[in-house]
Each structure stands twice: as structure tokens, then as C-alpha cells.
Design a protein around this motif. Structure first.
Motif, PDB file in Angstrom:
ATOM      1  N   ASN A 139     -25.003 -20.241  37.259  1.00  0.00           N
ATOM      2  CA  ASN A 139     -25.306 -19.320  36.157  1.00  0.00           C
ATOM      3  C   ASN A 139     -24.342 -19.554  35.000  1.00  0.00           C
ATOM      4  OD1 ASN A 139     -27.349 -18.173  37.688  1.00  0.00           O
ATOM      5  ND2 ASN A 139     -26.013 -16.602  38.527  1.00  0.00           N
ATOM      6  N   HIS A 140     -24.130 -20.831  34.688  1.00  0.00           N
ATOM      7  CA  HIS A 140     -23.107 -21.226  33.720  1.00  0.00           C
ATOM      8  C   HIS A 140     -23.545 -21.067  32.271  1.00  0.00           C
ATOM      9  CE1 HIS A 140     -25.757 -24.631  33.930  1.00  0.00           C
ATOM     10  NE2 HIS A 140     -25.366 -24.880  35.177  1.00  0.00           N
ATOM     11  N   GLY A 141     -24.812 -20.781  32.050  1.00  0.00           N
ATOM     12  CA  GLY A 141     -25.266 -20.555  30.686  1.00  0.00           C
ATOM     13  C   GLY A 141     -25.711 -21.804  29.953  1.00  0.00           C
ATOM     14  N   ILE A 142     -25.600 -22.986  30.572  1.00  0.00           N
ATOM     15  CA  ILE A 142     -26.084 -24.212  29.940  1.00  0.00           C
ATOM     16  C   ILE A 142     -27.580 -24.318  30.233  1.00  0.00           C
ATOM     17  CG2 ILE A 142     -25.944 -26.728  29.873  1.00  0.00           C
ATOM     18  CD1 ILE A 142     -23.045 -26.540  30.693  1.00  0.00           C
ATOM     19  N   PRO A 143     -28.427 -24.272  29.208  1.00  0.00           N
ATOM     20  CA  PRO A 143     -29.873 -24.351  29.448  1.00  0.00           C
ATOM     21  C   PRO A 143     -30.236 -25.622  30.211  1.00  0.00           C
ATOM     22  CG  PRO A 143     -29.429 -23.700  27.183  1.00  0.00           C
ATOM     23  CD  PRO A 143     -28.111 -24.108  27.780  1.00  0.00           C
ATOM     24  N   GLU A 144     -31.138 -25.495  31.164  1.00  0.00           N
ATOM     25  CA  GLU A 144     -31.492 -26.616  32.034  1.00  0.00           C
ATOM     26  C   GLU A 144     -31.997 -27.819  31.252  1.00  0.00           C
ATOM     27  OE1 GLU A 144     -34.302 -27.500  35.982  1.00  0.00           O
ATOM     28  OE2 GLU A 144     -34.393 -25.574  34.946  1.00  0.00           O
ATOM     29  N   GLU A 145     -32.652 -27.559  30.117  1.00  0.00           N
ATOM     30  CA  GLU A 145     -33.236 -28.677  29.375  1.00  0.00           C
ATOM     31  C   GLU A 145     -32.184 -29.560  28.705  1.00  0.00           C
ATOM     32  OE1 GLU A 145     -33.490 -25.012  26.621  1.00  0.00           O
ATOM     33  OE2 GLU A 145     -33.832 -25.473  28.751  1.00  0.00           O
ATOM     34  N   LEU A 146     -30.971 -29.053  28.484  1.00  0.00           N
ATOM     35  CA  LEU A 146     -29.956 -29.852  27.793  1.00  0.00           C
ATOM     36  C   LEU A 146     -29.510 -31.064  28.616  1.00  0.00           C
ATOM     37  CD1 LEU A 146     -27.706 -27.279  25.913  1.00  0.00           C
ATOM     38  CD2 LEU A 146     -29.756 -28.474  25.144  1.00  0.00           C
ATOM     39  N   PRO A 147     -29.073 -30.902  29.877  1.00  0.00           N
ATOM     40  CA  PRO A 147     -28.717 -32.104  30.642  1.00  0.00           C
ATOM     41  C   PRO A 147     -29.915 -32.997  30.924  1.00  0.00           C
ATOM     42  CG  PRO A 147     -28.597 -30.149  32.033  1.00  0.00           C
ATOM     43  CD  PRO A 147     -28.758 -29.668  30.623  1.00  0.00           C
ATOM     44  N   LEU A 148     -31.104 -32.407  31.109  1.00  0.00           N
ATOM     45  CA  LEU A 148     -32.289 -33.228  31.363  1.00  0.00           C
ATOM     46  C   LEU A 148     -32.614 -34.101  30.158  1.00  0.00           C
ATOM     47  CD1 LEU A 148     -34.601 -30.664  33.218  1.00  0.00           C
ATOM     48  CD2 LEU A 148     -33.255 -32.527  34.215  1.00  0.00           C
ATOM     49  N   GLU A 149     -32.525 -33.523  28.963  1.00  0.00           N
ATOM     50  CA  GLU A 149     -32.787 -34.286  27.748  1.00  0.00           C
ATOM     51  C   GLU A 149     -31.724 -35.364  27.549  1.00  0.00           C
ATOM     52  OE1 GLU A 149     -34.727 -35.316  24.068  1.00  0.00           O
ATOM     53  OE2 GLU A 149     -35.342 -34.273  25.897  1.00  0.00           O
ATOM     54  N   ALA A 150     -30.473 -35.042  27.856  1.00  0.00           N
ATOM     55  CA  ALA A 150     -29.401 -36.032  27.731  1.00  0.00           C
ATOM     56  C   ALA A 150     -29.643 -37.214  28.665  1.00  0.00           C
ATOM     57  CB  ALA A 150     -28.050 -35.382  28.024  1.00  0.00           C
ATOM     58  N   VAL A 151     -30.094 -36.934  29.874  1.00  0.00           N
ATOM     59  CA  VAL A 151     -30.379 -38.012  30.833  1.00  0.00           C
ATOM     60  C   VAL A 151     -31.515 -38.891  30.325  1.00  0.00           C
ATOM     61  CG1 VAL A 151     -31.296 -38.501  33.132  1.00  0.00           C
ATOM     62  CG2 VAL A 151     -29.475 -36.816  32.856  1.00  0.00           C
ATOM     63  N   GLU A 152     -32.579 -38.270  29.831  1.00  0.00           N
ATOM     64  CA  GLU A 152     -33.719 -39.049  29.341  1.00  0.00           C
ATOM     65  C   GLU A 152     -33.330 -39.915  28.150  1.00  0.00           C
ATOM     66  OE1 GLU A 152     -36.761 -39.489  30.727  1.00  0.00           O
ATOM     67  OE2 GLU A 152     -35.737 -38.425  32.350  1.00  0.00           O
ATOM     68  N   ARG A 153     -32.536 -39.366  27.235  1.00  0.00           N
ATOM     69  CA  ARG A 153     -32.123 -40.141  26.064  1.00  0.00           C
ATOM     70  C   ARG A 153     -31.151 -41.245  26.453  1.00  0.00           C
ATOM     71  NH1 ARG A 153     -36.070 -39.479  22.473  1.00  0.00           N
ATOM     72  NH2 ARG A 153     -36.600 -37.266  22.279  1.00  0.00           N
ATOM     73  N   SER A 154     -30.341 -40.998  27.472  1.00  0.00           N
ATOM     74  CA  SER A 154     -29.423 -42.049  27.921  1.00  0.00           C
ATOM     75  C   SER A 154     -30.195 -43.209  28.543  1.00  0.00           C
ATOM     76  CB  SER A 154     -28.397 -41.489  28.910  1.00  0.00           C
ATOM     77  OG  SER A 154     -29.000 -41.137  30.141  1.00  0.00           O
ATOM     78  N   LYS A 155     -31.293 -42.902  29.244  1.00  0.00           N
ATOM     79  CA  LYS A 155     -32.126 -43.969  29.809  1.00  0.00           C
ATOM     80  C   LYS A 155     -32.678 -44.857  28.701  1.00  0.00           C
ATOM     81  CE  LYS A 155     -33.641 -41.466  33.960  1.00  0.00           C
ATOM     82  NZ  LYS A 155     -34.812 -40.831  34.630  1.00  0.00           N
ATOM     83  N   ALA A 156     -33.113 -44.236  27.605  1.00  0.00           N
ATOM     84  CA  ALA A 156     -33.636 -45.008  26.477  1.00  0.00           C
ATOM     85  C   ALA A 156     -32.549 -45.895  25.881  1.00  0.00           C
ATOM     86  CB  ALA A 156     -34.200 -44.063  25.417  1.00  0.00           C
ATOM     87  N   PHE A 157     -31.325 -45.385  25.842  1.00  0.00           N
ATOM     88  CA  PHE A 157     -30.211 -46.179  25.321  1.00  0.00           C
ATOM     89  C   PHE A 157     -29.934 -47.378  26.218  1.00  0.00           C
ATOM     90  CE2 PHE A 157     -25.623 -47.075  25.396  1.00  0.00           C
ATOM     91  CZ  PHE A 157     -25.453 -47.529  24.093  1.00  0.00           C
ATOM     92  N   TRP A 158     -29.873 -47.145  27.536  1.00  0.00           N
ATOM     93  CA  TRP A 158     -29.567 -48.252  28.451  1.00  0.00           C
ATOM     94  C   TRP A 158     -30.679 -49.292  28.482  1.00  0.00           C
ATOM     95  CZ3 TRP A 158     -24.807 -48.175  28.632  1.00  0.00           C
ATOM     96  CH2 TRP A 158     -24.052 -47.051  28.937  1.00  0.00           C
ATOM     97  N   ASP A 159     -31.881 -48.908  28.093  1.00  0.00           N
ATOM     98  CA  ASP A 159     -32.996 -49.855  28.064  1.00  0.00           C
ATOM     99  C   ASP A 159     -32.991 -50.737  26.820  1.00  0.00           C
ATOM    100  OD1 ASP A 159     -34.002 -49.061  30.507  1.00  0.00           O
ATOM    101  OD2 ASP A 159     -35.463 -47.656  29.665  1.00  0.00           O
TER     102      ASP A 159
END
Length: 200
Positions: free
Chosen positions: A51-71
Motif C-alpha cells: 500500500n505504498h501509494g505508487i500507482p500500479e501502472e507506473l512500474p508497468l509502463e516503465a518496464v514496457e518503455r525499457s523493453k522498447a529501449f533495449w530493442d
């Protein structure tokens, strides 16, 4: 387990105990959370925050964008400050890519001051990937905010004044690093691995 609910209050939930609010106006309740943190660190060596207050979509979006970077093609990735390492000198190298960012506000200001040292510097972003920058900074700032909420509890856990760390964490040196471990194909060299044995 330390629990941060969606309300502004932090709480810790000890087994069989009532919730104790870490931002309560009652100092005794905040002290109880700090004692729970101290106990966890001295026994298990770590604790989870829920219950840390970090919206779930923030780390998920960061992971998806990082995949695009590594590609990206290697030449394109090398336009940014990719970091390399060999954490275990007994090996011949670590087979992973690492990209890091540090503090930056919404206007692109890093807040770097003279004498801040090597931990702070201007971020260098990949060209033509504004969504990558946005996703990384959104998650970074949410994580920094969580860390700032925990520092008063760390101070109490160390028997220090609650605001002890306030003037020491004004310009955060927190870094966000994304890692990529490429697959190994063909004959695998035992001296080259994703990352060698190390401590944090």
C-alpha cells in the motif's frame, strides 16, 4: 510488513496487532512503526512495503518503455551513457546492459550543485523516445516520494530526531537503473555471465 495505505497515513501491520499509523499526530504510534522497522532490519534484514501509494501502472509502463529501449539497435543505444561492469574479477565480464538516471524535474533541471560528486549529473536521454523519459521519471519521482516518507521512520528507528535526515536528503542522490540481460546463445563461456556474485 510495513503497509502504506492509499490514505496519507503510513501503517505497519504486525501479526495479531492493530494497524499503527506512522503519520499519526500521536508520536507514540509513529515510534511503534519505527520499532517494527528496526526489528525487521535487525532480524530478517529487510522488510516489504505494501500500500505504498505508487500507482500500479507506473512500474508497468516503465518496464514496457525499457523493453522498447533495449530493442533499439546497438548503435542507437550507445548514444546514451550505457554502463558496463565486471563485479567479480574472477570472471571475464558481466553480460548485461545498464542504463541509469538521477534527479530531474519536469523542466529537465537536474538540480546538480557544485560539489555534489559523481552520483549526480545531467541525464542523457535516447533521442526520439519522449515516452521513455516520461515513464522513467514518473516512476522515479513516485519512488523518491516513498523514500522521503520512510526517512523519518528510519531516524526514529536509529533513536535520532524524527527530522534528522530532512536537511540531508534535500537534493536526492537516488538513482534509477534499468537492466537488460541478453540471452546467451551457442557455446556458453562459464567466465561470462549475466552478473557475477556481488553484494548490494
Amino acid at each position: 510488513m510495513l503497509s502504506l495505505p492509499t490514505t496519507p497515513n503510513l501503517v505497519t501491520q504486525a501479526k495479531g496487532a492493530e494497524d499503527t499509523h506512522a503519520r499519526s499526530s500521536d508520536f507514540g504510534l509513529r515510534q511503534k512503526v519505527a520499532e517494527d522497522i528496526r526489528h525487521a532490519c535487525l532480524t530478517a534484514g529487510f522488510f516489504y512495503v505494501k500500500n505504498h501509494g505508487i500507482p500500479e501502472e507506473l512500474p508497468l509502463e516503465a518496464v514496457e518503455r525499457s523493453k522498447a529501449f533495449w530493442d533499439l539497435p546497438e548503435k542507437k543505444k550507445l548514444e546514451t551513457p550505457l554502463l558496463s561492469a565486471n563485479v567479480n574479477p574472477a570472471n571475464r565480464g558481466d553480460l548485461y546492459e545498464k542504463y541509469g538516471i538521477s534527479w530531474e524535474d519536469e523542466n529537465g533541471n537536474s538540480g546538480v550543485r557544485e560539489g555534489d560528486g559523481a552520483m549526480l549529473g545531467q541525464n542523457i536521454w535516447p533521442a526520439d523516445m519522449p515516452e521513455f523519459r516520461t515513464a522513467m521519471l514518473n516512476y522515479y519521482h513516485a519512488a523518491v516520494k516513498l523514500g522521503q516518507a520512510l526517512f523519518p521512520l528510519f531516524a526514529l528507528a536509529l533513536n535520532l530526531p524524527e527530522k534528522f535526515f530532512d536537511d540531508k536528503t534535500t537534493n536526492t542522490a537516488a538513482m534509477l537503473r534499468i537492466l537488460h540481460y541478453p540471452p546467451q546463445t551457442g557455446v556458453v563461456d562459464d567466465g561470462v555471465m549475466g552478473i557475477g556474485a556481488h553484494t548490494e
